[in-house]
Design a protein around this motif. Structure first.
Motif, PDB file in Angstrom:
ATOM      1  N   THR A   1      35.151  33.922  46.887  1.00 38.03           N
ATOM      2  CA  THR A   1      36.349  34.479  46.253  1.00 38.03           C
ATOM      3  C   THR A   1      36.181  35.980  46.065  1.00 38.03           C
ATOM      4  OG1 THR A   1      36.763  32.414  45.071  1.00 38.03           O
ATOM      5  CG2 THR A   1      37.874  34.389  44.248  1.00 38.03           C
ATOM      6  N   TRP A   2      37.133  36.750  46.573  1.00 38.71           N
ATOM      7  CA  TRP A   2      37.141  38.204  46.370  1.00 38.71           C
ATOM      8  C   TRP A   2      37.947  38.518  45.119  1.00 38.71           C
ATOM      9  CZ3 TRP A   2      41.202  41.951  46.766  1.00 38.71           C
ATOM     10  CH2 TRP A   2      40.767  43.288  46.716  1.00 38.71           C
ATOM     11  N   VAL A   3      37.404  39.419  44.260  1.00 42.12           N
ATOM     12  CA  VAL A   3      38.057  39.813  43.009  1.00 42.12           C
ATOM     13  C   VAL A   3      38.461  41.278  43.124  1.00 42.12           C
ATOM     14  CG1 VAL A   3      37.843  39.984  40.504  1.00 42.12           C
ATOM     15  CG2 VAL A   3      36.615  38.177  41.746  1.00 42.12           C
ATOM     16  N   ALA A   4      39.776  41.543  43.010  1.00 33.49           N
ATOM     17  CA  ALA A   4      40.292  42.912  43.142  1.00 33.49           C
ATOM     18  C   ALA A   4      39.970  43.727  41.892  1.00 33.49           C
ATOM     19  CB  ALA A   4      41.806  42.874  43.358  1.00 33.49           C
ATOM     20  N   PRO A   5      39.761  45.051  42.027  1.00 37.81           N
ATOM     21  CA  PRO A   5      39.568  45.911  40.855  1.00 37.81           C
ATOM     22  C   PRO A   5      40.810  45.886  39.956  1.00 37.81           C
ATOM     23  CG  PRO A   5      38.976  47.048  42.895  1.00 37.81           C
ATOM     24  CD  PRO A   5      39.673  45.785  43.290  1.00 37.81           C
TER      25      PRO A   5
END
Length: 321
Positions: free
Chosen positions: A127-131
């Motif tokens: 899972t990629w977490v955006a800033p």
């Protein structure tokens, strides 16, 4: 005595080779962060890509949001390096979660996902977490290592667009009701200020012996005076003010052309793009020896004088196309 020296040298070489292989089997090195190319000696990337692909759970994301990233392919593999990059700058952005049997590689700045062992793999799901303040439009890119000498670099996903929640203000119209001021007519009537005055003088009779004088009575009458002012009416026309909404649009800003050449850290070798190749080839100039060589950029890349290395063609603004 000579046999003792040969044995010791053999042990040192075997130990060094074993350390190198084991270090890479437990994850990519930081040296691969920006080129996404494994440090596997003189081995070059394998082309074409046999069918490895990146799937994303959404084509959009909001600041602070999550995107599910899945890597699959037709064959098993042993190592990988996965990143999220900004479409315009190429910077590594965001963080990662739900790593499973993977680990974070700190690329400083930015982080990547890499393997923890050399066992066969057929899927990568993280899972990629955006800033929280967003990262602009992005894409995901991965390098797949099937074997030490067989690897595929720069496998990219579709572009994932940043969506910013905006607040739209409805245009406000202010209408002022007409104001009418009517002044009642004013009539001023001045009553006569002086009552008629009648002066009656009784006749005075003076008898002088032997002369008699008689004076007739005198009457003075003043007519009354009347002043009338005409009524005055003042009417103000209604005034209406309407404010129109204002819209401001920013024009996009484009990158400038790359520098004409770059130097290595030692300062003894200069590199410049080969004219007419759109940076697919470059010239290596050894300054002290006054010799030059024409080199090919790595497959799937173009020579980038900003970083003095190969890079995605998308980020290269070739100075001599």
């Amino acid at each position: 005595m000579a046999f003792h020296h040969i044995s010791l040298l053999t042990v040192v070489v075997v130990f060094a080779l074993r350390s190198t292989v084991e270090g890479r089997s437990t994850g990519a090195l930081r040296a691969a962060c920006f080129t996404l190319t494994p440090q596997h000696g003189q081995n070059a990337p394998s082309t074409p890509n046999p069918g490895y692909m990146i799937d994303v759970s959404s084509s959009f994301y909001m600041p602070g949001g999550h995107v599910q990233v899945t890597v699959t392919g037709p064959n098993v593999w042993r190592g990988h390096l996965l990143q999220a990059r900004n479409v315009n700058s190429g910077a590594i952005v965001g963080t990662w979660d739900n790593l499973g049997d993977n680990q974070i590689l700190d690329c400083n700045p930015g982080s990547s996902v890499t393997h923890t062992n050399s066992m066969d793999k057929n899927i990568l799901n993280v899972t990629w977490v955006a800033p929280d303040n967003g990262a602009g439009n992005i894409f995901f890119v991965v390098t797949i290592v099937q074997e030490f000498t067989i690897f595929h670099v720069n496998i990219s996903s579709e572009v994932v667009t940043e969506v910013i929640k905006t607040t739209t203000m409805e245009p406000t119209t202010t209408t002022m009701e007409p104001t009418t001021t009517t002044m009642e007519p004013t009539t001023t009537t001045m009553e006569p200020t002086m009552e008629p005055t009648t002066t009656t003088m009784e006749p005075t009779t003076t008898t002088m012996e032997p002369t008699t004088t008689t004076m007739e009575p005198t009457t003075t009458t003043m007519e009354p005076t009347t002043t009338t002012m005409e009524p005055t009416t003042t009417t103000m026309e209604p005034t209406t003010t309407t404010m129109k909404p204002t819209t401001t649009t920013q024009e996009p800003v484009f990158d400038q052309v790359d520098p004409m050449f770059c130097m290595n850290e030692a300062g003894d070798t200069m590199y410049e793009p080969m004219p007419g190749t759109n940076c697919k080839k470059y010239i290596e100039i050894i300054v002290a020896e006054n010799r030059s060589f024409v080199r090919d950029a790595a497959p799937g890349t173009a020579w980038d004088t900003k970083i003095c290395n190969g890079n995605f063609p998308f980020f290269v603004r070739c100075a001599v196309p």
